[in-house]
Design a protein around this motif. Structure first.
Motif, PDB file in Angstrom:
ATOM      1  N   VAL A   1      35.753  45.183  26.561  1.00 36.33           N
ATOM      2  CA  VAL A   1      34.374  44.832  26.899  1.00 36.33           C
ATOM      3  C   VAL A   1      34.347  44.288  28.326  1.00 36.33           C
ATOM      4  O   VAL A   1      35.121  43.369  28.654  1.00 36.33           O
ATOM      5  CB  VAL A   1      33.816  43.768  25.929  1.00 36.33           C
ATOM      6  CG1 VAL A   1      32.391  43.381  26.318  1.00 36.33           C
ATOM      7  CG2 VAL A   1      33.887  44.261  24.485  1.00 36.33           C
ATOM      8  N   PRO A   2      33.500  44.828  29.234  1.00 36.56           N
ATOM      9  CA  PRO A   2      33.404  44.276  30.585  1.00 36.56           C
ATOM     10  C   PRO A   2      32.941  42.821  30.549  1.00 36.56           C
ATOM     11  O   PRO A   2      32.057  42.451  29.772  1.00 36.56           O
ATOM     12  CB  PRO A   2      32.367  45.173  31.264  1.00 36.56           C
ATOM     13  CG  PRO A   2      32.403  46.453  30.491  1.00 36.56           C
ATOM     14  CD  PRO A   2      32.676  46.043  29.066  1.00 36.56           C
ATOM     15  N   VAL A   3      33.523  41.988  31.406  1.00 36.71           N
ATOM     16  CA  VAL A   3      33.124  40.583  31.547  1.00 36.71           C
ATOM     17  C   VAL A   3      32.953  40.277  33.027  1.00 36.71           C
ATOM     18  O   VAL A   3      33.395  41.035  33.895  1.00 36.71           O
ATOM     19  CB  VAL A   3      34.161  39.627  30.918  1.00 36.71           C
ATOM     20  CG1 VAL A   3      34.298  39.880  29.418  1.00 36.71           C
ATOM     21  CG2 VAL A   3      35.523  39.767  31.605  1.00 36.71           C
ATOM     22  N   LEU A   4      32.291  39.153  33.306  1.00 29.30           N
ATOM     23  CA  LEU A   4      32.029  38.738  34.684  1.00 29.30           C
ATOM     24  C   LEU A   4      31.398  39.883  35.477  1.00 29.30           C
ATOM     25  O   LEU A   4      31.773  40.165  36.623  1.00 29.30           O
ATOM     26  CB  LEU A   4      33.319  38.255  35.357  1.00 29.30           C
ATOM     27  CG  LEU A   4      33.973  37.015  34.713  1.00 29.30           C
ATOM     28  CD1 LEU A   4      35.354  36.763  35.299  1.00 29.30           C
ATOM     29  CD2 LEU A   4      33.085  35.785  34.903  1.00 29.30           C
ATOM     30  N   THR A   5      30.424  40.568  34.865  1.00 26.51           N
ATOM     31  CA  THR A   5      29.879  41.792  35.435  1.00 26.51           C
ATOM     32  C   THR A   5      28.998  41.554  36.662  1.00 26.51           C
ATOM     33  O   THR A   5      28.668  42.502  37.367  1.00 26.51           O
ATOM     34  CB  THR A   5      29.079  42.555  34.373  1.00 26.51           C
ATOM     35  OG1 THR A   5      28.076  41.680  33.819  1.00 26.51           O
ATOM     36  CG2 THR A   5      29.995  43.043  33.263  1.00 26.51           C
ATOM     37  N   SER A   6      28.601  40.312  36.926  1.00 28.34           N
ATOM     38  CA  SER A   6      27.828  40.053  38.138  1.00 28.34           C
ATOM     39  C   SER A   6      28.728  39.942  39.363  1.00 28.34           C
ATOM     40  O   SER A   6      28.242  39.841  40.492  1.00 28.34           O
ATOM     41  CB  SER A   6      27.011  38.766  37.985  1.00 28.34           C
ATOM     42  OG  SER A   6      27.858  37.637  37.837  1.00 28.34           O
ATOM     43  N   TRP A   7      30.049  39.971  39.152  1.00 31.46           N
ATOM     44  CA  TRP A   7      31.018  39.927  40.238  1.00 31.46           C
ATOM     45  C   TRP A   7      31.659  41.310  40.392  1.00 31.46           C
ATOM     46  O   TRP A   7      31.905  41.993  39.422  1.00 31.46           O
ATOM     47  CB  TRP A   7      32.108  38.896  39.962  1.00 31.46           C
ATOM     48  CG  TRP A   7      31.619  37.487  39.886  1.00 31.46           C
ATOM     49  CD1 TRP A   7      30.995  36.895  38.832  1.00 31.46           C
ATOM     50  CD2 TRP A   7      31.703  36.506  40.914  1.00 31.46           C
ATOM     51  NE1 TRP A   7      30.682  35.595  39.125  1.00 31.46           N
ATOM     52  CE2 TRP A   7      31.114  35.315  40.409  1.00 31.46           C
ATOM     53  CE3 TRP A   7      32.231  36.490  42.208  1.00 31.46           C
ATOM     54  CZ2 TRP A   7      31.034  34.148  41.156  1.00 31.46           C
ATOM     55  CZ3 TRP A   7      32.151  35.326  42.951  1.00 31.46           C
ATOM     56  CH2 TRP A   7      31.555  34.179  42.433  1.00 31.46           C
ATOM     57  N   THR A   8      31.940  41.708  41.628  1.00 31.54           N
ATOM     58  CA  THR A   8      32.601  42.980  41.889  1.00 31.54           C
ATOM     59  C   THR A   8      33.935  42.722  42.581  1.00 31.54           C
ATOM     60  O   THR A   8      34.308  41.571  42.826  1.00 31.54           O
ATOM     61  CB  THR A   8      31.727  43.883  42.778  1.00 31.54           C
ATOM     62  OG1 THR A   8      31.518  43.239  44.045  1.00 31.54           O
ATOM     63  CG2 THR A   8      30.374  44.160  42.119  1.00 31.54           C
ATOM     64  N   THR A   9      34.638  43.784  42.897  1.00 29.14           N
ATOM     65  CA  THR A   9      35.879  43.701  43.669  1.00 29.14           C
ATOM     66  C   THR A   9      35.853  44.783  44.742  1.00 29.14           C
ATOM     67  O   THR A   9      35.152  45.787  44.606  1.00 29.14           O
ATOM     68  CB  THR A   9      37.127  43.915  42.776  1.00 29.14           C
ATOM     69  OG1 THR A   9      37.122  45.260  42.295  1.00 29.14           O
ATOM     70  CG2 THR A   9      37.133  42.952  41.608  1.00 29.14           C
ATOM     71  N   ASP A  10      36.612  44.573  45.785  1.00 33.10           N
ATOM     72  CA  ASP A  10      36.765  45.623  46.788  1.00 33.10           C
ATOM     73  C   ASP A  10      37.613  46.752  46.204  1.00 33.10           C
ATOM     74  O   ASP A  10      38.631  46.488  45.549  1.00 33.10           O
ATOM     75  CB  ASP A  10      37.458  45.087  48.040  1.00 33.10           C
ATOM     76  CG  ASP A  10      36.496  44.351  48.956  1.00 33.10           C
ATOM     77  OD1 ASP A  10      35.285  44.652  48.903  1.00 33.10           O
ATOM     78  OD2 ASP A  10      36.952  43.476  49.715  1.00 33.10           O
ATOM     79  N   PRO A  11      37.225  48.000  46.434  1.00 29.07           N
ATOM     80  CA  PRO A  11      38.100  49.103  46.026  1.00 29.07           C
ATOM     81  C   PRO A  11      39.371  49.080  46.866  1.00 29.07           C
ATOM     82  O   PRO A  11      39.403  48.535  47.976  1.00 29.07           O
ATOM     83  CB  PRO A  11      37.263  50.349  46.326  1.00 29.07           C
ATOM     84  CG  PRO A  11      36.323  49.930  47.394  1.00 29.07           C
ATOM     85  CD  PRO A  11      36.017  48.471  47.130  1.00 29.07           C
ATOM     86  N   PHE A  12      40.441  49.652  46.323  1.00 33.56           N
ATOM     87  CA  PHE A  12      41.656  49.758  47.123  1.00 33.56           C
ATOM     88  C   PHE A  12      42.002  51.222  47.346  1.00 33.56           C
ATOM     89  O   PHE A  12      41.710  52.081  46.517  1.00 33.56           O
ATOM     90  CB  PHE A  12      42.826  48.985  46.492  1.00 33.56           C
ATOM     91  CG  PHE A  12      43.260  49.457  45.139  1.00 33.56           C
ATOM     92  CD1 PHE A  12      44.215  50.454  45.011  1.00 33.56           C
ATOM     93  CD2 PHE A  12      42.735  48.898  43.981  1.00 33.56           C
ATOM     94  CE1 PHE A  12      44.641  50.883  43.762  1.00 33.56           C
ATOM     95  CE2 PHE A  12      43.145  49.314  42.729  1.00 33.56           C
ATOM     96  CZ  PHE A  12      44.102  50.320  42.627  1.00 33.56           C
ATOM     97  N   PRO A  13      42.611  51.514  48.497  1.00 29.14           N
ATOM     98  CA  PRO A  13      42.831  52.907  48.870  1.00 29.14           C
ATOM     99  C   PRO A  13      44.010  53.531  48.132  1.00 29.14           C
ATOM    100  O   PRO A  13      44.918  52.841  47.666  1.00 29.14           O
ATOM    101  CB  PRO A  13      43.117  52.821  50.373  1.00 29.14           C
ATOM    102  CG  PRO A  13      43.732  51.464  50.537  1.00 29.14           C
ATOM    103  CD  PRO A  13      43.047  50.570  49.536  1.00 29.14           C
ATOM    104  N   VAL A  14      43.975  54.851  48.048  1.00 26.91           N
ATOM    105  CA  VAL A  14      45.092  55.635  47.530  1.00 26.91           C
ATOM    106  C   VAL A  14      45.590  56.521  48.663  1.00 26.91           C
ATOM    107  O   VAL A  14      44.795  57.173  49.349  1.00 26.91           O
ATOM    108  CB  VAL A  14      44.680  56.496  46.325  1.00 26.91           C
ATOM    109  CG1 VAL A  14      45.888  57.262  45.788  1.00 26.91           C
ATOM    110  CG2 VAL A  14      44.078  55.631  45.232  1.00 26.91           C
ATOM    111  N   PHE A  15      46.911  56.547  48.864  1.00 22.69           N
ATOM    112  CA  PHE A  15      47.514  57.320  49.937  1.00 22.69           C
ATOM    113  C   PHE A  15      48.555  58.294  49.389  1.00 22.69           C
ATOM    114  O   PHE A  15      49.202  58.036  48.367  1.00 22.69           O
ATOM    115  CB  PHE A  15      48.241  56.397  50.925  1.00 22.69           C
ATOM    116  CG  PHE A  15      47.353  55.452  51.677  1.00 22.69           C
ATOM    117  CD1 PHE A  15      46.744  55.845  52.859  1.00 22.69           C
ATOM    118  CD2 PHE A  15      47.140  54.158  51.214  1.00 22.69           C
ATOM    119  CE1 PHE A  15      45.935  54.967  53.563  1.00 22.69           C
ATOM    120  CE2 PHE A  15      46.339  53.272  51.913  1.00 22.69           C
ATOM    121  CZ  PHE A  15      45.729  53.682  53.097  1.00 22.69           C
ATOM    122  N   VAL A  16      48.713  59.402  50.106  1.00 26.22           N
ATOM    123  CA  VAL A  16      49.934  60.197  50.013  1.00 26.22           C
ATOM    124  C   VAL A  16      50.774  59.805  51.213  1.00 26.22           C
ATOM    125  O   VAL A  16      50.308  59.855  52.361  1.00 26.22           O
ATOM    126  CB  VAL A  16      49.654  61.707  50.034  1.00 26.22           C
ATOM    127  CG1 VAL A  16      50.958  62.488  49.907  1.00 26.22           C
ATOM    128  CG2 VAL A  16      48.719  62.099  48.918  1.00 26.22           C
TER     129      VAL A  16
END
Length: 312
Positions: A257-272
């Motif tokens: 179940v999602p919690v703390l849904t009013s808070w987000t996070t920065d996405p992180f990159p994927v590299f080759v």
């Protein structure tokens, strides 16, 4: 003396650090490899390597010869490729390393399409969350999420991964639902993830209205592998902050179940990521292009990213 074979043997010993490891990578007997390197040194009338019982080091002459030999062998591979059908139909072995969750959920399910396009490529897939020595382990490329830690490596960014914070129904029944990230440092246990190489714990990150918080989070269990991390959350051992593509099916099934849904996070990159001082072979080039398209078009990544942007 087969000088090209001897040069390849010498280059592999330098990169692997031992004759035993180099022989394994080249799939030849160690005595054969040793004779090739000795013959090369006799031909050049100089010592290329210093040998000890534990490791091989390169002499100054050997370091200079390695750089020129590596460039020559790379150019030769490119020349062979340009004079054959390999441009249209690349062939040969590729050693690729990828994290466990990206392998099981994203890459491996899509590989039938890759092999339908390139049936003559043989893929050796290392699946692990640990850091990999690309040169020493003779890895052609790795697919990894997170910031690059070695600026000498060559990298191509192929996408972004979003995170979501969630917990199991059993956990919420026992502890209730946290209302602020600081709650995770007091009354709400978390599942922590630590780097397999450094042992460093990754912080839980929360962003809202320009405010950024990092929570250490008290924990009962910490793991260093992605699938085990999600399983610990499913087992009710703590709040977890995981890539959305890893947990969305569990959220849809009601197991998380999602919690703390009013808070987000920065996405992180994927590299080759590729080793330095290497030309891309045709087979590596088509794999990199294919995996970049995979991440750009993969519904599991894109749909989950939109979910995270909505906060669940």
């Amino acid at each position: 003396m087969d000088q090209l074979a001897a040069m390849r043997a010498f280059v592999r010993v330098v990169e692997a650090g031992t004759f035993t490891r180099a022989a394994d990578l080249l799939e030849i007997p160690k005595p054969t490899l040793t004779k090739q390197v000795q013959a090369l040194e006799a031909h050049l009338r100089t010592k290329l390597l210093n040998r000890t019982t534990r490791r091989v080091t390169v002499t100054p002459d050997g370091a200079a010869y390695y750089e020129r030999a590596l460039a020559l062998l790379n150019d030769l591979e490119e020349l062979d490729g340009s004079m054959t059908l390999s441009q249209a139909s690349p062939r040969g072995r590729l050693r690729v390393d990828i994290s466990t969750s990206l392998a099981s959920l994203i890459l491996i399910p899509a590989l039938p399409d890759f092999f339908a396009r390139y049936p003559d490529i043989q893929l050796d897939l290392g699946v692990t969350d640990r850091s990999v020595d690309l040169v020493g382990e003779s890895v052609d490329c790795v697919v990894r999420g997170g910031d690059l830690v070695d600026p000498s490596l060559v990298a191509r960014r192929i996408g972004d991964i979003h995170m979501i914070t969630c917990a199991s129904p059993a956990y919420l029944k026992r502890y209730g639902e946290p209302v602020h990230p600081r709650d995770l440092e007091e009354d709400f246990p978390t599942v922590r993830y630590f780097n397999a190489r450094t042992g460093r714990f990754l912080p839980l990150e929360f962003i809202r209205d320009g405010e950024t918080l990092e929570s250490a989070g008290r924990y009962m269990i910490a793991v260093n592998e992605g699938n085990a991390y999600v399983q610990a959350g499913l087992s009710g051992l703590g709040v977890l902050q995981a890539p959305t593509f890893m947990v969305q099916e569990h959220i849809g099934a009601g197991d998380l179940v999602p919690v703390l849904t009013s808070w987000t996070t920065d996405p992180f990159p994927v590299f080759v990521v590729f080793p330095p001082n290497r030309h891309l072979s045709n087979r590596l080039r088509v794999f990199v292009d294919w995996v970049a398209d995979l991440f750009a078009d993969n519904d599991l990544i894109q749909r989950r990213s939109r979910l995270a942007a909505r906060g669940g």
